[in-house]
Write a protein that holds these residues in place. Structure first.
Motif, PDB file in Angstrom:
ATOM      1  N   PHE A 105      20.791 -20.461  41.631  1.00 48.71           N
ATOM      2  CA  PHE A 105      21.306 -20.337  40.272  1.00 48.71           C
ATOM      3  C   PHE A 105      20.153 -20.235  39.277  1.00 48.71           C
ATOM      4  O   PHE A 105      19.480 -21.203  38.986  1.00 48.71           O
ATOM      5  CB  PHE A 105      22.173 -21.544  39.907  1.00 48.71           C
ATOM      6  N   GLY A 106      19.914 -19.041  38.781  1.00 47.55           N
ATOM      7  CA  GLY A 106      19.028 -18.813  37.641  1.00 47.55           C
ATOM      8  C   GLY A 106      17.657 -19.439  37.746  1.00 47.55           C
ATOM      9  O   GLY A 106      17.090 -19.872  36.750  1.00 47.55           O
ATOM     10  N   GLY A 107      17.096 -19.554  38.958  1.00 56.52           N
ATOM     11  CA  GLY A 107      15.770 -20.144  39.096  1.00 56.52           C
ATOM     12  C   GLY A 107      15.770 -21.659  39.106  1.00 56.52           C
ATOM     13  O   GLY A 107      14.722 -22.277  39.192  1.00 56.52           O
ATOM     14  N   LEU A 108      16.956 -22.325  39.018  1.00 57.39           N
ATOM     15  CA  LEU A 108      17.037 -23.773  39.066  1.00 57.39           C
ATOM     16  C   LEU A 108      17.114 -24.210  40.514  1.00 57.39           C
ATOM     17  O   LEU A 108      18.114 -23.982  41.185  1.00 57.39           O
ATOM     18  CB  LEU A 108      18.260 -24.272  38.291  1.00 57.39           C
ATOM     19  N   SER A 109      16.060 -24.820  40.993  1.00 54.74           N
ATOM     20  CA  SER A 109      15.978 -25.152  42.412  1.00 54.74           C
ATOM     21  C   SER A 109      16.284 -26.618  42.632  1.00 54.74           C
ATOM     22  O   SER A 109      16.056 -27.462  41.776  1.00 54.74           O
ATOM     23  CB  SER A 109      14.574 -24.819  42.938  1.00 54.74           C
ATOM     24  N   SER A 110      16.815 -26.904  43.824  1.00 47.72           N
ATOM     25  CA  SER A 110      17.081 -28.281  44.223  1.00 47.72           C
ATOM     26  C   SER A 110      15.931 -28.759  45.113  1.00 47.72           C
ATOM     27  O   SER A 110      16.021 -28.738  46.323  1.00 47.72           O
ATOM     28  CB  SER A 110      18.407 -28.352  44.965  1.00 47.72           C
ATOM     29  N   TYR A 111      14.817 -29.109  44.496  1.00 50.10           N
ATOM     30  CA  TYR A 111      13.618 -29.617  45.145  1.00 50.10           C
ATOM     31  C   TYR A 111      12.878 -28.520  45.922  1.00 50.10           C
ATOM     32  O   TYR A 111      13.389 -27.434  46.130  1.00 50.10           O
ATOM     33  CB  TYR A 111      13.951 -30.816  46.041  1.00 50.10           C
ATOM     34  N   GLY A 112      11.640 -28.817  46.321  1.00 49.49           N
ATOM     35  CA  GLY A 112      10.782 -27.804  46.913  1.00 49.49           C
ATOM     36  C   GLY A 112      10.442 -28.118  48.354  1.00 49.49           C
ATOM     37  O   GLY A 112      11.215 -28.734  49.081  1.00 49.49           O
ATOM     38  N   LEU A 113       9.232 -27.667  48.777  1.00 52.10           N
ATOM     39  CA  LEU A 113       8.792 -27.913  50.142  1.00 52.10           C
ATOM     40  C   LEU A 113       7.357 -28.422  50.111  1.00 52.10           C
ATOM     41  O   LEU A 113       6.693 -28.381  49.077  1.00 52.10           O
ATOM     42  CB  LEU A 113       8.913 -26.643  50.999  1.00 52.10           C
TER      43      LEU A 113
END
Length: 683
Positions: A105-113
């Motif tokens: 969604f629109g560049g909104l990420s749920s955490y990274g790596l």
């Protein structure tokens, strides 16, 4: 023998596509992962084309995934009889990898790596979400040795994150030794170029450790850019105390329950005591397609007229079906497409609440009714607030603010999951709090009173959430309606500030604009009525009244047995002047309370609700008092009553405030400039 090895190499190259090879001395290169010598854990999978997918989260689910090189690597050089060193020394190493984060969604990420060097591959006790599958709430510093290079897309204030798009170096903790916004320094002009980690664009990362110089460098760049000469992060660190004799290298990632996110690794190379082998981009797997497959041109040329008529008939049938479903009709405009994951269908909310029946009604507030529901697809318990409005002015800005508020993450905030629009009403969807609102426990005469330690924990939780809103999130958030009925209690009786229907957002460093004066009688700062500007200090005023309310068990404005109006802050101040301030503590506690803590809360309540805004402390100062870092504040002996000071400030001002019976629905609205929040008072 050499000729045989050469023949095998030629055969591998002739196959084309993915190449994977590894040596026992700590060097390997994977152009894709179909034949890679790796171990996959939890949700990590290798797709048919060799693409490594670490997470596979969907809406309302969470996941974590790991991949490690199958065999451990010797990172330490032990002393020998011929060396002068008496301790083990960390060896130099170098790694490079191509990764991509696909935010749904629109560049909104749920955490990274994170790239991980760990003494173990067992992360079964690690938590997902903000802990990135590496640690957990009770083990925040790690019992095993961990070096992690985090590529994080969420700002977690408790870990000291600088923003929601950063790269950090972590050692045995998620609090980074050093972190910077994601990007790289151009070799052409030395200028910094920003990169968006969650843009779904494959990027290259390099991690290089010089064992002799004891220097760890992290570099980031787009795939089309050669490795920049200036690293993004450069940390002087001796890894000899971090590394065990053997360590595992790999990747870890996690995804939350609100935003759908995929974390991919396309290629990876590693080497001890030398540079990592370069990756061949032409042999890397491709990311999955987004959207429908492009239609063949033949389809447009040879499609017969009969098929066109059939399509028209199908469309007509669909139109007729949708027309019959008018009871679930919604208002949706093109600009809402970008907010897709945060928009709920009216049908789902209707079914979740059993048609918004009275038996599902949780309460009635100043701006609408709140219903309990269970989403049919996920069995997630929710609370749905129905708000009526009949104006399109400001709807787009309001929805944008709802989505922004939904991105906030704090343990003492009631999570706003999303919204729905239908005809003349707006529906806000929250996490359901099983123990309801705080006011029910303060004023329910038949129920058990809250213990003092519970009240103090709730107060600290609400204060922490306000500090996050005012100073620690990416924008300044003014709640504008802090009161006991808007503090919800979870299953462990922790306070969570909720109901952001009146909240206003603006950027750090800017000045709040004049708007409608909205809020609840008894919680409004006097300068708010005069200027129409909601600021963090007007929230502090309402928080001060909230402190007195929780401690005394009295509403801000009440009627005594003689039918006289009693202003809570004046009553407490009178007892403070008479050195009897503890006499105002809620009688339902039966004297069972901490006298020092109660004195501190009452003094803080008076200080925060001071009629002069510049006299009030910031929420950061309030937290210092509550955490025991500061002694109880001394109030000026000239501190006049709230009512007297308010009259002096408003002298000559044609006030709109009028006396009204105290209730949960006594909401004040004063005319002012146009505001998004006017949607919520029926304007």
């Amino acid at each position: 023998m050499m000729s045989m090895l050469a023949l095998v190499l030629v055969l591998l190259l002739s196959l084309g596509g993915e190449v994977a090879w590894a040596q026992e001395d700590g060097q390997f290169s994977y152009q894709g992962f179909s034949r890679a010598n790796v171990t996959l854990e939890d949700s990590a999978t290798v797709m048919p084309n060799g693409l490594l997918s670490l997470t596979n989260s969907t809406y309302q689910t969470e996941s974590k995934g790991y991949v490690f090189h199958h065999t451990p690597i010797s990172f330490l050089t032990r002393p020998t009889a011929t060396t002068t060193n008496t301790t083990a020394v960390a060896r130099s190493f170098s790694t490079s990898f191509v990764f991509a984060i696909d935010a749904g969604f629109g560049g909104l990420s749920s955490y990274g790596l994170a790239f991980v060097v760990s003494s173990t591959t067992d992360f079964s006790t690690a938590s997902s979400g903000k802990y990135m599958g590496l640690l957990n709430a009770t083990n925040s510093t790690g019992s095993d040795r961990i070096l992690a290079i985090e590529l994080d897309t969420v700002m977690n204030p408790e870990f000291g994150d600088i923003n929601s798009n950063h790269v950090g170096i972590d050692v045995n903790s998620l609090i980074s030794l050093q972190a910077k916004p994601a990007g790289y320094y151009s070799d052409n002009d030395g200028a910094f170029r920003n990169l968006s980690l969650s843009s779904r664009t494959p990027m290259l990362a390099w991690v290089d450790y010089d064992g002799q110089a004891k220097q760890l460098n992290v570099t980031l760049a787009p795939m089309q850019v050669t490795k920049p000469k200036t690293p993004l992060l450069s940390e002087a660190i001796d890894l000899s105390n971090v590394m065990a004799d053997t360590m595992y290298v790999g990747f870890a990632s996690s995804a939350g329950i609100i935003l759908t996110t995929r974390h991919y690794v396309l290629g990876w190379s590693f080497s001890l005591d030398g540079p990592a082998p370069p990756l061949d981009f032409s042999k890397l797997p491709t990311l999955p397609r987004v959207g429908p497959k492009p239609r063949s041109k033949v389809f447009d040329v040879v499609l017969p007229l009969a098929t066109a008529l059939l399509v028209a008939a199908v469309l007509a049938a669909i139109f007729f079906f949708l027309w019959r479903q008018h009871r679930f009709a919604e208002v949706q405009e093109d600009w809402e497409d970008e907010f897709g994951p945060h928009r709920f269908t009216y049908k789902d909310l209707f079914l979740a609440t059993n048609g918004f029946k009275e038996k599902n009604l949780l309460g009635i507030g100043g701006f609408g009714r709140v219903y309990k529901g269970v989403l049919p697809a996920t069995n997630l318990e929710i609370a749905v607030k129905r708000v009526s409005h009949d104006s399109k002015q400001g709807v787009r800005e309001f929805v944008a603010e709802v989505v922004s508020i939904g991105r906030m993450r704090h343990r003492n905030l009631a999570q706003l999951l999303g919204y729905c629009r239908r005809k003349g009403e707006l529906l806000l969807v929250y996490d359901y709090m099983v123990n309801g609102s705080l006011d029910k426990y303060l004023y329910n005469r038949n129920g058990m009173a809250l213990h003092w330690h519970e009240r103090y924990r709730i107060i600290k939780g609400v204060a922490s959430s306000l500090l996050y809103l005012h100073e620690e999130w990416e924008q300044i958030v003014i709640h504008r309606d802090i009161k006991a009925s808007n503090v919800l209690l979870d299953s462990q009786m922790n306070g969570r500030l909720g109901d952001f229907g009146l909240a206003r957002l603006y950027d750090h460093g800017t000045v709040a604009k004049t708007t409608h004066v909205v809020g609840t009688m008894g919680y409004l700062a006097p300068e708010l009525v005069r200027t129409g500007k909601a600021t963090p200090l007007t929230d502090v005023f309402a928080f001060g009244i909230f402190l007195l309310e929780v401690t005394c068990g009295h509403r801000p404005i009440s009627i005594d047995e003689n039918n006289n109006q009693v202003v809570l802050v004046d009553w407490v101040l009178e007892h403070h002047h008479n050195d009897s301030v503890l006499d105002v503590v809620d009688r339902k506690l039966l004297g069972n309370f901490n006298r020092e803590e109660a004195t501190l809360i009452l003094k803080l309540g008076l200080l925060c609700s001071h009629p002069l805004p510049n006299t009030r402390p910031s929420m950061r100062k309030v937290m210092q008092y509550l955490d025991g870092g500061q002694s109880a504040p001394d109030l000026s002996p000239t501190y006049m009553s709230y009512s007297t000071m308010t009259m002096m400030q408003n002298e000559g001002f044609d006030s709109y405030i009028s006396t009204c019976p105290p209730s949960e629905t006594s909401i004040l609205t004063v005319s002012g400039e146009s505001s998004v929040s006017a949607l919520l008072d029926g304007r």
